[in-house]
Design a protein around this motif. Sequence first.
Motif, PDB file in Angstrom:
ATOM      1  N   PRO A 190       0.801  -1.244   0.000  1.00 34.23           N
ATOM      2  CA  PRO A 190       0.000   0.000   0.000  1.00 34.23           C
ATOM      3  C   PRO A 190       0.829   1.287   0.000  1.00 34.23           C
ATOM      4  N   LEU A 191       2.146   1.185  -0.016  1.00 31.83           N
ATOM      5  CA  LEU A 191       2.949   2.419   0.035  1.00 31.83           C
ATOM      6  C   LEU A 191       2.577   3.420  -1.073  1.00 31.83           C
ATOM      7  N   PRO A 192       2.412   2.960  -2.324  1.00 34.82           N
ATOM      8  CA  PRO A 192       2.022   3.932  -3.356  1.00 34.82           C
ATOM      9  C   PRO A 192       0.707   4.661  -3.038  1.00 34.82           C
ATOM     10  N   ALA A 193      -0.218   3.993  -2.350  1.00 36.55           N
ATOM     11  CA  ALA A 193      -1.472   4.673  -1.962  1.00 36.55           C
ATOM     12  C   ALA A 193      -1.161   5.798  -0.982  1.00 36.55           C
ATOM     13  N   LEU A 194      -0.235   5.524  -0.058  1.00 41.27           N
ATOM     14  CA  LEU A 194       0.116   6.555   0.926  1.00 41.27           C
ATOM     15  C   LEU A 194       0.822   7.725   0.233  1.00 41.27           C
ATOM     16  N   LYS A 195       1.639   7.393  -0.754  1.00 38.83           N
ATOM     17  CA  LYS A 195       2.336   8.462  -1.505  1.00 38.83           C
ATOM     18  C   LYS A 195       1.368   9.235  -2.399  1.00 38.83           C
ATOM     19  N   ASP A 196       0.320   8.547  -2.889  1.00 38.90           N
ATOM     20  CA  ASP A 196      -0.679   9.211  -3.740  1.00 38.90           C
ATOM     21  C   ASP A 196      -1.598  10.125  -2.940  1.00 38.90           C
ATOM     22  N   SER A 197      -1.713   9.862  -1.642  1.00 39.84           N
ATOM     23  CA  SER A 197      -2.734  10.578  -0.865  1.00 39.84           C
ATOM     24  C   SER A 197      -2.269  11.991  -0.514  1.00 39.84           C
ATOM     25  N   LEU A 198      -3.217  12.893  -0.392  1.00 42.02           N
ATOM     26  CA  LEU A 198      -2.870  14.288  -0.082  1.00 42.02           C
ATOM     27  C   LEU A 198      -2.187  14.390   1.280  1.00 42.02           C
ATOM     28  N   HIS A 199      -2.698  13.627   2.272  1.00 43.21           N
ATOM     29  CA  HIS A 199      -2.089  13.715   3.603  1.00 43.21           C
ATOM     30  C   HIS A 199      -0.705  13.076   3.611  1.00 43.21           C
ATOM     31  N   GLY A 200      -0.545  12.001   2.843  1.00 45.18           N
ATOM     32  CA  GLY A 200       0.780  11.385   2.721  1.00 45.18           C
ATOM     33  C   GLY A 200       1.784  12.351   2.113  1.00 45.18           C
ATOM     34  N   GLN A 201       1.337  13.089   1.113  1.00 44.50           N
ATOM     35  CA  GLN A 201       2.227  14.063   0.473  1.00 44.50           C
ATOM     36  C   GLN A 201       2.600  15.176   1.433  1.00 44.50           C
ATOM     37  N   LYS A 202       1.630  15.581   2.261  1.00 44.86           N
ATOM     38  CA  LYS A 202       1.914  16.616   3.257  1.00 44.86           C
ATOM     39  C   LYS A 202       2.939  16.112   4.274  1.00 44.86           C
ATOM     40  N   LEU A 203       2.745  14.879   4.740  1.00 43.71           N
ATOM     41  CA  LEU A 203       3.680  14.312   5.721  1.00 43.71           C
ATOM     42  C   LEU A 203       5.082  14.175   5.118  1.00 43.71           C
ATOM     43  N   ALA A 204       5.148  13.735   3.867  1.00 49.93           N
ATOM     44  CA  ALA A 204       6.460  13.592   3.218  1.00 49.93           C
ATOM     45  C   ALA A 204       7.154  14.955   3.135  1.00 49.93           C
ATOM     46  N   ALA A 205       6.369  15.976   2.809  1.00 51.69           N
ATOM     47  CA  ALA A 205       6.944  17.332   2.710  1.00 51.69           C
ATOM     48  C   ALA A 205       7.445  17.831   4.066  1.00 51.69           C
ATOM     49  N   LEU A 206       6.826  17.335   5.139  1.00 50.42           N
ATOM     50  CA  LEU A 206       7.250  17.731   6.491  1.00 50.42           C
ATOM     51  C   LEU A 206       8.426  16.884   6.992  1.00 50.42           C
ATOM     52  N   GLY A 207       8.888  15.946   6.161  1.00 49.37           N
ATOM     53  CA  GLY A 207      10.047  15.139   6.554  1.00 49.37           C
ATOM     54  C   GLY A 207       9.702  13.774   7.118  1.00 49.37           C
ATOM     55  N   PHE A 208       8.440  13.353   6.968  1.00 44.93           N
ATOM     56  CA  PHE A 208       8.007  12.075   7.540  1.00 44.93           C
ATOM     57  C   PHE A 208       7.882  10.961   6.489  1.00 44.93           C
ATOM     58  N   ALA A 209       8.700  11.002   5.453  1.00 44.84           N
ATOM     59  CA  ALA A 209       8.601   9.984   4.393  1.00 44.84           C
ATOM     60  C   ALA A 209       8.788   8.578   4.959  1.00 44.84           C
ATOM     61  N   GLU A 210       9.670   8.430   5.945  1.00 41.73           N
ATOM     62  CA  GLU A 210       9.890   7.101   6.551  1.00 41.73           C
ATOM     63  C   GLU A 210       8.617   6.579   7.228  1.00 41.73           C
ATOM     64  N   ASP A 211       7.825   7.512   7.749  1.00 40.78           N
ATOM     65  CA  ASP A 211       6.562   7.096   8.379  1.00 40.78           C
ATOM     66  C   ASP A 211       5.642   6.431   7.362  1.00 40.78           C
ATOM     67  N   LEU A 212       5.618   6.972   6.139  1.00 37.38           N
ATOM     68  CA  LEU A 212       4.753   6.379   5.117  1.00 37.38           C
ATOM     69  C   LEU A 212       5.158   4.921   4.897  1.00 37.38           C
ATOM     70  N   ALA A 213       6.457   4.686   4.788  1.00 44.16           N
ATOM     71  CA  ALA A 213       6.941   3.317   4.574  1.00 44.16           C
ATOM     72  C   ALA A 213       6.526   2.421   5.747  1.00 44.16           C
ATOM     73  N   PHE A 214       6.685   2.937   6.966  1.00 39.35           N
ATOM     74  CA  PHE A 214       6.321   2.131   8.138  1.00 39.35           C
ATOM     75  C   PHE A 214       4.814   1.847   8.152  1.00 39.35           C
ATOM     76  N   CYS A 215       4.021   2.896   7.900  1.00 38.34           N
ATOM     77  CA  CYS A 215       2.554   2.759   7.963  1.00 38.34           C
ATOM     78  C   CYS A 215       2.018   1.814   6.885  1.00 38.34           C
ATOM     79  N   SER A 216       2.821   1.534   5.867  1.00 37.70           N
ATOM     80  CA  SER A 216       2.359   0.685   4.755  1.00 37.70           C
ATOM     81  C   SER A 216       2.699  -0.795   4.966  1.00 37.70           C
TER      82      SER A 216
END
Lengths: 244, 244
Positions: A197-223
């Motif tokens: 599901p990582l691509p879904a997290l990257k596609d999502s608006l909130h995922g993009q916001k988190l990545a921009a805030l420096g939380f890209a690793e969180d997306l990987a963990f959450c997936s």
Amino acid sequence: MKIDIIPVFGNITREQLNGKLAVVFDVLRATTTIVTAVANGCKEVIPVVTVEEALAYAENQANVILGGERESLLIPGFHLGNSPLEYTSERVKGRTVVITTTNGTHAIRRAAQGAAKVIIGSFLNAGGVAKEVLRTESDVVLVCAGTRGKLSLEDTVAAGMVCRELAKIARGKEAFLPGSDLVVAACRLAGFYKEDPLPALKDSLHGQKLAALGFAEDLAFCSRLNSTEVTPVFRDGRIIVETE
Amino acid sequence: MKIDIIPVFGNITREQLNGKLAVVFDVLRATTTIVTAVANGCKEVIPVVTVEEALAYAENQANVILGGERESLLIPGFHLGNSPLEYTSERVKGRTVVITTTNGTHAIRRAAQGAAKVIIGSFLNAGGVAKEVLRTESDVVLVCAGTRGKLSLEDTVAAGMVCRELAKIARGKEAFLPGSDLVVAACRLAGFYKEDPLPALKDSLHGQKLAALGFAEDLAFCSRLNSTEVTPVFRDGRIIVETE
């Protein structure tokens, strides 16, 4: 048995919850963080709505970890933010975690207003949740937190993953009837993102916001799909693992 | 430019419409029927909310065809139901069609409360709608009628098809920014059903209800992707084809 998905918890009615098993998803990041804290052996998680409630709780009790976020960031005076990566067993084992987030902790408390039982869902424990759903005799409602009052891709896909897991393990047993088209849509979406599901997290608006805030690793963990079997239960204000 | 999708018209706010191009989808079956009537040369379609309004309109004007449904069935005293198959050129050419349906005609009138322009969408004219969207300078909102106040699979997939068509023809031009995760989800769903949306209509709760009522042929007709280029416009109470 019927299964339904609520796209945004704010619109849920008591009738939609009444007597049912509710599973709450705020996969970026509150419910993932809670599942992680519980999997890592915390004594309990107390989800509260306001910062003041959290501080008051910590004042009256020793050994409390304060966690959560506002605008995705650490709350001043709190020990931990809302990243599941922070909730290691070194940090949380045997301790009470009090957590307040913008969306997820509200969703959990809201779901508890009517549901017979509330469990905490995420990609991490999708298979475990499906097993729990299969054990229940009641109708099931998958409650998505959503993003700013709208459907969120990540929560919808996570709910869909639980439906997919259910379909896998329920073969031969009574089928769940979809209570709305969103169940079908979420299954199709989960099928699109399949095992990762990582691509879904990257596609999502909130995922993009988190990545921009420096939380890209969180997306990987959450997936991390099906990385734990733990299915935390919210009861009487506390999230715990119930032993049979 | 931003593109957004509203899953259920009833929750739309004036702010979400303000000054935008709105495309309304109730593909099972109101907007498909309207697109078909217009493609088959009717003079105009008047969408009204109540049966009484429709009857009053017909009393004051000759040459009117009364169409629509309640509970998916023909309204007593009306000429036609809500099946697009009934709106042949023999029946509608040159005539005024007054139509009232449970959901779709409400959605059209609601979208008109704020939007700069309202056009009628369906699978039949998805490519034509995409071209119209590309011509506009404003933000775009795809308004789905939904089913009984919930997201419907068929309208969401149709909105997603327009987004896919846009992506096809907009190459090299300015991209549309998704205003919410539902845009991404709808594109993925449209990708799943690809060139043939009929399985989406069969998967949907309303599609299943229509099939059970004997309207299986309607599902096939409503799924005819890009079978016409006509993009009817709702303006001053009438749906017409605007000539440049």
